[in-house]
Write an enzyme that holds these catalytic residues in place. Sequence first.
Site, PDB file in Angstrom:
ATOM      1  CG  ASP A  40       5.067  27.916  -0.391  1.00  0.00           C
ATOM      2  OD1 ASP A  40       4.734  29.008   0.142  1.00  0.00           O
ATOM      3  OD2 ASP A  40       4.134  27.733  -0.263  1.00  0.00           O
ATOM      4  CG  ASP A  78       5.924  30.203   4.906  1.00  0.00           C
ATOM      5  OD1 ASP A  78       4.762  29.518   4.917  1.00  0.00           O
ATOM      6  OD2 ASP A  78       6.427  30.445   5.755  1.00  0.00           O
ATOM      7  CD  GLU A  85       0.124  30.971   6.192  1.00  0.00           C
ATOM      8  OE1 GLU A  85       0.432  30.393   6.616  1.00  0.00           O
ATOM      9  OE2 GLU A  85       1.895  31.172   6.217  1.00  0.00           O
ATOM     10  CG  HIS A 118      -0.142  23.259   3.712  1.00  0.00           C
ATOM     11  ND1 HIS A 118      -0.206  24.192   2.574  1.00  0.00           N
ATOM     12  CD2 HIS A 118       1.166  23.551   4.644  1.00  0.00           C
ATOM     13  CE1 HIS A 118       0.471  24.971   3.034  1.00  0.00           C
ATOM     14  NE2 HIS A 118       1.284  24.982   4.645  1.00  0.00           N
ATOM     15  CG  ASP A 119      -0.604  25.666   7.492  1.00  0.00           C
ATOM     16  OD1 ASP A 119       0.484  24.225   7.445  1.00  0.00           O
ATOM     17  OD2 ASP A 119      -0.168  26.645   6.897  1.00  0.00           O
TER      18      ASP A 119
HETATM   19  C1  GLC Z   1       3.575  28.687   6.776  1.00  0.00           C
HETATM   20  C2  GLC Z   1       2.646  28.011   6.669  1.00  0.00           C
HETATM   21  C3  GLC Z   1       3.312  26.214   7.189  1.00  0.00           C
HETATM   22  C4  GLC Z   1       5.422  26.451   7.426  1.00  0.00           C
HETATM   23  C5  GLC Z   1       4.905  27.666   8.614  1.00  0.00           C
HETATM   24  C6  GLC Z   1       6.213  27.940   8.210  1.00  0.00           C
HETATM   25  O1  GLC Z   1       2.614  29.036   7.970  1.00  0.00           O
HETATM   26  O2  GLC Z   1       2.144  26.774   5.464  1.00  0.00           O
HETATM   27  O3  GLC Z   1       3.098  25.172   7.084  1.00  0.00           O
HETATM   28  O4  GLC Z   1       4.754  25.226   9.214  1.00  0.00           O
HETATM   29  O5  GLC Z   1       4.839  28.608   8.221  1.00  0.00           O
HETATM   30  O6  GLC Z   1       6.552  27.617   7.731  1.00  0.00           O
END
Ligand code: GLC
Length: 565
Positions: free
Chosen positions: A97, A205, A263, A335-336
């Site tokens: 990540d 991320d 992402e 995980h979100d």
């Molecule tokens: C992304 C991650 C999430 C995190 C956010 C800030 O969306 O998947 O878990 O809280 O970024 O890093």
Amino acid sequence: MQQWWKESVVYQIWPRSFADGNGDGIGDLAGIASRLDYLSSLGVDVLWLSPIYPSPQDDAGYDISDYQNIDPTFGSLEQFDALLAAVHERGMKLIMDLVVNHTSDEHPWFVESRASKDNPMRDWYWWRPAREGMNAGDPGAEPNNWGSIFSGPAWELDENTGEYYLHLFSRKQPDLNWENPEVRQAIYSMMRWWLERGVDGFRMDVINFISKDIKLPDGHVHDGSLYGDAMPYFVDGPRIHEFLQEMHREVLAGREGLITVGEMPGVTVEEAKLYTDPTRREVDMVFQFEHVQVDHGETRWDSRPLRLRDLKAVLGRWQAGLAEVGWNSLYWNNHDQPRVVSRFGDDGEHRVRSAKLLATVLHLHRGTPYIYQGEELGMTNAPFASIDDFRDIQSLNHYAEAVSTGVDPDAVLAALRVLSRDNARTPMQWDDTENAGFTTGTPWIAVNPNYKGINAQAEIADDDSVFHHYRRLIELRHTEPAVVHGDFRMLLADHDQVYAFTRGYSSTELLVLANFSGEPAAIEVPEADRWQGTELILANYPVDAAEDIQHLALRPWEARVYRGR
Ligand code: GLC
Ligand code: CA
């Protein structure tokens, strides 16, 4: 060879909750290492590790204080190297990540940056004085009206210098200033360091947030909102493609066998085409969010029942949009997100069938599928009783803010139960021993009490389990080129219960039929005579081969895949 990741399935490990090797109640690298045979028996090709770097754990590791080390809670660099070697030995790859929109406020870069206005690293983050005509610290004196994604304003006053810094997420996650070329070079060099260690790529991320509108204008305040909407000023910002192309040149170019996935909340199909067009050299694929927002109302916390037609319209648009250039990533869970079987399926009577149906539909789309730990077992949302059962900063901050503005605490809790990220974060259910075999200690978040019935050991032993269905789907991708390369044609787009499509490649065509409901669904199969008598290659019910396929009554949560030639 170039695009090997089209034939791959990625498995996401969220280390805190995967497997605990030393009994402190928190998952770690030793735990992961002990479960690699499980992952290779599932058949996945790539593992993605959520952050394992040193971190104050304000946002469960997405707040990083050292990019080039391992948090002692998870292990050491030596253990990491051994894990990577063990992954490679099993013919799998491993991606990290990459969290570079922000660091932790405890990262040495930020410690320097906040030290004084003339520190050489001051400009590595977004510092601004109070709004003109106002004094720092006065209510409303923040440089603009942006809200943080984790509640509250997106600015934090630093008493030491009297200026505010920008944090789109928690106040312990200051945003890096990508306008500064030194910041970019420091990140590229860190990325090269991981690649040289042998990792196979990155999940990036919120990477489409890194280029901001440098004027940082006030956002529009929507009805019922406390803050301005800042998304237009940092999503797919002015220099984003330039930054990603530079990152590609500086880090990824000339290295073989890597996979990158960005992402990208808020990304549109049109932008995604640019991000993933291989000739532009940015990223291999992106995570879009539209299909996990179809059941949201006005806000993220406002849930509505799924309307299947909306889901089909969104995913169908992404399939069509990236048909000629670019590539989709496919996911229900991470995980979100809450657990998909509880969200779009039926986690009661039809749990097993609906989990298999969801898997079938997703994995038969065109794109690279991602499995989130426990999804392959049909793990469900958790029965959180009170706010004390939650751990996630986003959930806790939302609760505090909503309750302080007068919302009924029970109503906030009800929303959290449905949509909180903690639903995805309960420990992996390995077996029916205490704490589901996740830890010998006290787990950092409660194990879902349904582990006695839902666990890996039981599912491995049952050939008809959700686990074995995932295994078959992965195997199908590895053996049937139409799954990887076939075109996508949506059928019955207006049907309220049934998700149906074909995948055509060379002389093979696959037909996928899925009843997304607990009621029987009658359908007229388009061009039914072409499919009568063809091979049923996957299903979640026994099917009579002589059945008349033209007028079909699909049973509750029934899914079938036919192969015609
Ligand atoms: C992304 C991650 C999430 C995190 C956010 C800030 O969306 O998947 O878990 O809280 O970024 O890093
Ligand atoms: Ca541990």
